[in-house]
Scaffold this active site. Structure first.
Site, PDB file in Angstrom:
ATOM      1  CB  CYS A  63     -30.363 -39.274 -36.219  1.00  0.00           C
ATOM      2  SG  CYS A  63     -31.796 -40.322 -35.974  1.00  0.00           S
ATOM      3  CG  MET A  95     -23.758 -14.142  -5.870  1.00  0.00           C
ATOM      4  SD  MET A  95     -22.842 -15.577  -5.429  1.00  0.00           S
ATOM      5  CE  MET A  95     -21.399 -15.419  -6.406  1.00  0.00           C
ATOM      6  CB  SER A 136     -29.834 -44.159 -36.286  1.00  0.00           C
ATOM      7  OG  SER A 136     -29.697 -42.792 -35.998  1.00  0.00           O
ATOM      8  CG  HIS A 151     -24.771  -5.615 -15.515  1.00  0.00           C
ATOM      9  ND1 HIS A 151     -25.999  -5.800 -16.121  1.00  0.00           N
ATOM     10  CD2 HIS A 151     -24.584  -6.685 -14.718  1.00  0.00           C
ATOM     11  CE1 HIS A 151     -26.520  -6.917 -15.684  1.00  0.00           C
ATOM     12  NE2 HIS A 151     -25.686  -7.480 -14.824  1.00  0.00           N
ATOM     13  CE  LYS A 205     -13.970 -11.118  -7.151  1.00  0.00           C
ATOM     14  NZ  LYS A 205     -15.094 -10.269  -6.751  1.00  0.00           N
ATOM     15  N   GLY A 219     -21.228  -9.760 -11.274  1.00  0.00           N
ATOM     16  CA  GLY A 219     -22.285  -8.876 -10.800  1.00  0.00           C
ATOM     17  C   GLY A 219     -23.496  -9.584 -10.220  1.00  0.00           C
ATOM     18  NE  ARG A 265     -13.426  -6.488  -4.063  1.00  0.00           N
ATOM     19  CZ  ARG A 265     -13.537  -5.660  -5.095  1.00  0.00           C
ATOM     20  NH1 ARG A 265     -14.124  -6.041  -6.201  1.00  0.00           N
ATOM     21  NH2 ARG A 265     -13.052  -4.462  -5.024  1.00  0.00           N
ATOM     22  NE  ARG A 274     -13.622 -11.777 -14.262  1.00  0.00           N
ATOM     23  CZ  ARG A 274     -14.704 -11.242 -13.758  1.00  0.00           C
ATOM     24  NH1 ARG A 274     -15.340 -11.822 -12.770  1.00  0.00           N
ATOM     25  NH2 ARG A 274     -15.198 -10.129 -14.239  1.00  0.00           N
ATOM     26  CE1 TYR A 329     -25.465 -41.375 -37.668  1.00  0.00           C
ATOM     27  CE2 TYR A 329     -24.298 -43.427 -38.169  1.00  0.00           C
ATOM     28  CZ  TYR A 329     -25.476 -42.685 -38.103  1.00  0.00           C
ATOM     29  OH  TYR A 329     -26.654 -43.247 -38.491  1.00  0.00           O
TER      30      TYR A 329
HETATM   31  C1  PEP Z   1     -35.937 -38.958 -32.782  1.00  0.00           C
HETATM   32  O1  PEP Z   1     -36.971 -39.413 -32.339  1.00  0.00           O
HETATM   33  O2  PEP Z   1     -34.951 -38.700 -32.063  1.00  0.00           O
HETATM   34  C2  PEP Z   1     -35.793 -38.652 -34.213  1.00  0.00           C
HETATM   35  C3  PEP Z   1     -34.639 -38.258 -34.706  1.00  0.00           C
HETATM   36  O3  PEP Z   1     -36.900 -38.730 -34.975  1.00  0.00           O
HETATM   37  P1  PEP Z   1     -38.051 -37.600 -35.002  1.00  0.00           P
HETATM   38  O4  PEP Z   1     -37.547 -36.432 -34.237  1.00  0.00           O
HETATM   39  O5  PEP Z   1     -38.300 -37.297 -36.409  1.00  0.00           O
HETATM   40  O6  PEP Z   1     -39.161 -38.331 -34.325  1.00  0.00           O
END
Ligand code: PEP
Ligand code: MG
Length: 874
Positions: free
Chosen positions: A831, A103, A764, A455, A22, A101, A92, A336, A851
């Site tokens: 993963c 503070m 992975s 709000h 602000k 809102g 303010r 803002r 990935y």
């Molecule tokens: C993990 O451990 O991150 C994974 C992807 O395998 P799971 O969650 O199936 O153990």
């Protein structure tokens, strides 16, 4: 001495860190020559010093404030005790990141029993002067002395009823004087304190209170929710008051340069005549649409339109502007970047790029990747809506999305019910920042008062929670816990369905489905894919989920968890036969049946993904997850398997493990029962062969072994699996190009990655297990105490949701470095759940991984996060 106070004309928009959002924007607007009432800002550093030094207000700071106060008096020609030119101030809060809102604010500061009379004489409006005074008493009492506003509000309502006065602005000066007297008595009764008559004393107390409000409960919850660090502090803005409540040529309002709900490029906002700022935000009086101002005060409207266009061009983003009109003169009190729904955020980003105000990169950077989740929010099924009974169509569509849940009338009940597993809708006359804890957990929020900028509306939009505001047809009695609507009555616990996109509310549960994607979403996704370096894969194994991920353009599957395929009843029994029988023949037969099922499973997966990559993870969970635990179930399974209950129970006892997510699982299962993985590998290869023959589809399965921690595990299993596959390929006279890799889920695996890499075609990171194993937190029940850890500041965030860079992240960094020293082109992905978290994705991107893989609905989030990370590293 460090400078702690800045005049508005000394600052600019870049100084958010020191002046708060602000303050920096007030300074910038001053610099642009816009009509901003003069003032100064006390820095965020001063706030943190105050909080860190046992809440002590140093004499240096006091002196510095005094100096700036004098300057303000000099340049404005006003002072607290000048009978002809009285100075009143607003105080303010304003942190680096906006916390609407959360503070505190004090307006009309400086008034006392004496100068209120001068104000009356100067303005020739006694009721105006005393209205300001009673507002100051109420705000100051609440903010500085902690006297609950209900004491003041309650008395005001009582007084108005007694004297048959409908609205505050109809109160006469004499009546307001009586109210002021009573308000001062409330101070004495509740706090045994007098209201301080010295304006300077008021000012210092208000500054202290604003500093302290950084640590009030609602501000803390808000910060946690929005991941705002606790050590930033709030700045305090001290500004000359202008009066929107000084008659019918005055007013106050809030406007957005574009519609914050739909993104439409048209001024959108509300104002109230003869009112002060808090009246709009509190939603006590329902304001008028900004378009009405065009007729009421054409010149002021025209000026406002021009200024808002200028501000939008200057900031190159949609602005949320607070303004006040004092006797037809327009003042800007704040600008803002406006908070907006996901839907409008996408439209505005695309429009601004197309209008040439932003580059594509800036368009992408302006989005919160998580907001995609709101865009993909559920909507009610058309057919189900036709059957549903309406509660009301009179509400404002304050925050889109649809939800159903049981009615709760207060935040505490909402929290309690959600903790016991209920879905709730918070229904209130209006919400205030105290309700934040209940709003966070509710599926939807409904209010009977207040507008689109109340709000409830602002906070719900920020959280992506569906909200219908200002539904005036509802008579909500929070005390008796009933709500009357035109055709009936609802009580606490009744189920309603709320449509925040059009403002409708229905009785009972209306079925939900996912909303359609839109052109702006598609455009942002297309741009994100241009910039993202990381590939985005999905974690999926069912046909439906895979199709969802493909619709979002996932680059294949990063994790197909094969255990999910064993839970259908006809399969579970075979799995149980395999695990629990002591006859080799029975086990072999069970495995053969499972093999057939698995071949079909993999055929479905591969034919759905077509040419895209697929990582199939071989069986991972401990065997006891497949066996029954309740006595009745054990008896039933014993019958199905044709063995004695006691024998079966004995075998189950042998399998029981105390800490089930460690222990005998992952590749350890295959070291002890190699036939399991061989069966799965066979199913993968046979399904690939059959698709090659039936559909001319070339699949290149990526077979993944979980939970490897020692090189021996990988070498032995790799050898066995390869041999088995070679045998099948020779027998079938077929060629399938498959790869064999491993998950990295154990700290030990990270540390020996340079050895493991020799036997693996890909890695992975299973960050769920890696986080669990690094912390020694069981992922099944860590949630119980992680919140406490976060509250106590031991953990900054839940490491299962956002990468812990110092610990888990460091292990990943080591593993990547070691692996790529041996094989520079080693394919490495993630993963675990972190694969769908924007902050973690940025971390993985910088490490140069290939990935991330996440659940199908997070694929769009991941694309935007990956694009943002790539843009940032340019
Ligand atoms: C993990 O451990 O991150 C994974 C992807 O395998 P799971 O969650 O199936 O153990
Ligand atoms: Mg795992």
């Amino acid at each position: 001495m460090t400078k702690r106070v800045y005049r508005f004309k000394e600052g600019n928009a870049e100084m958010k860190e020191i002046l708060g959002g602000k303050g920096a924007n007030l300074a910038e607007m001053t610099r642009l020559g816009l009509p901003v009432p003069d003032g100064f800002t006390i820095s965020t550093e001063a706030c943190m010093d105050y909080l860190n030094n046992g809440q002590a207000f140093t004499s240096e700071l006091k002196k510095e404030i005094e100096t700036y106060l004098e300057q303000l008096e000099l340049s404005s020609g006003k002072s607290f005790d000048d009978p002809e030119n009285i100075m009143l101030l607003s105080v303010r809060s304003g942190a680096k990141f906006s916390m609407p809102g959360m503070m505190d604010t004090v307006l009309n500061l400086g008034l006392n029993d004496e100068n209120v009379k001068h104000l009356a004489t100067i303005t020739q409006d006694e009721s105006f002067a005393y209205d300001c005074y009673r507002r100051l008493l109420q705000m100051f009492g609440d903010v500085v002395f902690g006297i609950d506003t209900s004491h003041f509000e309650g008395y005001l309502d009582f007084y108005k009823q007694k004297h048959s006065v409908l609205v505050d602005s109809d109160l006469t000066a004499e009546q307001l004087k009586e109210i002021v007297t009573e308000y001062k008595r409330i101070y004495l009764e509740i706090k045994k304190l007098e209201f301080p008559q010295d304006p300077r004393e008021q000012l210092f107390a208000a500054v202290e209170a604003v500093f302290s409000s950084w640590n009030n409960e609602r501000a803390k919850i808000y910060r946690q929710l929005h991941r705002i660090p606790d050590n930033l502090g709030t700045a305090v803005n001290i500004q000359l008051m202008v009066f929107g409540n000084s008659g019918n040529q005055s007013g106050t309002g809030v406007a957005f340069t574009r519609n914050p709900s739909t993104g439409e490029n048209k001024l959108f906002g509300e104002y109230l005549i003869n009112a002060q700022g808090e009246d709009v935000v509190a939603g006590i009086r329902t304001p008028l649409p900004i378009a009405n101002l065009k007729e009421a005060m054409p010149e002021v409207y025209q000026q406002f339109v021009e200024m808002s266009e200028l501000l939008e061009k200057h900031y190159r983003d949609m602005q949320d502007i607070e303004f006040t009109i004092e006797n037809k003169k327009l003042y800007l009190l704040q600008t803002r970047n406006g908070k907006r729904t996901a839907h409008s955020a996408f439209k505005i980003a695309v429009d601004l790029v197309e209008e040439g105000l932003k580059t594509k990169e800036e368009g992408i950077m302006s989005l919160d990747p998580q907001s995609v989740n709101q865009l993909l929010h559920p909507v009610f099924v058309e057919e189900a809506l036709k059957e549903a009974d309406l509660v009301s169509k009179a509400g404002l569509p304050a925050s889109p999305g649809s939800a159903t849940g049981r009615i709760c009338f207060d935040a505490a009940t909402a929290k309690e019910w959600v903790d016991r597993g209920e879905k709730v809708v918070l229904v209130r006359q209006e919400t205030s920042p105290e309700d934040i804890g209940g709003m966070v957990v509710s599926e939807a929020i409904v209010t009977s008062r207040g507008g689109m900028t109340s709000h409830a509306a602002v906070v719900a939009r920020g959280m992506g929670t569906c909200c219908v505001a200002g539904c005036s047809e509802l008579e909500i009695d929070e005390f008796l816990k009933v709500v009357k609507y035109p055709n009936g009555t609802l009580t606490e616990g009744d189920v309603i369905s709320v449509d925040g996109t059009n403002g409708d509310i229905y009785v009972g549960h209306v079925e939900l489905t996912l909303s359609e994607k839109n052109e702006y979403f598609e455009q942002i996704m297309a741009w994100s894919k241009e910039f993202a370096r990381l590939e985005i894969r999905m974690n999926a194994e069912t046909e439906n989920d895979i199709k969802t991920g493909i619709a979002f353009d996932a680059n294949g599957i990063g994790l197909a968890r094969t255990e999910h395929m064993f839970f259908a009843p006809e399969r579970l029994i075979e799995m149980r036969r395999f695990i629990l029988s002591d006859s080799t023949l029975a086990r072999k037969e069970a495995l053969e049946t499972i093999l057939e099922y698995q071949i079909e499973d993999f055929k479905t997966i591969f034919s759905t993904t077509q040419e895209k990559a697929v990582v199939v993870r071989l069986l991972d969970p401990p065997l006891h997850e497949f066996v029954p635990s309740k006595q009745a179930d054990v008896e039933r399974v014993a019958k199905e398997m044709d063995i004695r209950y006691e024998v079966l129970q004995q075998r189950i006892n042998e399998l029981h493990e105390i800490n089930p997510m460690l222990g005998h699982r992952g590749c350890r299962l295959a070291i002890t029962y190699p036939e399991l993985y061989l069966m799965q590998a066979e199913a993968i290869i046979r399904s690939a062969i059959s698709l090659q023959r039936e559909m001319k589809l070339d699949v290149n399965p990526e077979i993944m072994i979980p939970l490897v921690g020692m090189t021996g595990e990988l070498t032995i299993l790799k050898e066995k699996i390869n041999q088995h596959i070679q045998h099948i390929l020779e027998e079938e006279k077929a060629t399938i190009a498959y790869t064999l890799g491993t998950m990295i889920e154990l700290p030990r695996a990270c540390l020996i990655a340079d050895e493991l890499v020799k036997d693996a075609d890909f890695f992975s990171f299973g960050t769920n297990d890696l986080t669990q194993m690094t912390y020694g937190f069981s992922r099944d029940d860590a949630a119980k105490y992680i919140n406490q850890y976060i509250t106590d500041g031991i953990l900054p965030v839940d490491p299962f949701q956002t990468i812990d860079e110092e610990g888990v992240g460091e292990l990943i960094r080591i593993a990547v470095k070691k692996a790529r020293t041996i094989k520079p082109k080693m394919k490495i992905g993630v993963c675990g759940e972190l694969g769908g978290d924007p902050e973690s994705i940025a971390f993985f991107d910088k490490l140069g991984l290939d990935y991330v893989s996440c659940s199908p609905y997070r694929v769009p989030v991941a694309y935007i996060a990956a694009a943002q990370s790539a843009i940032q590293s340019k």
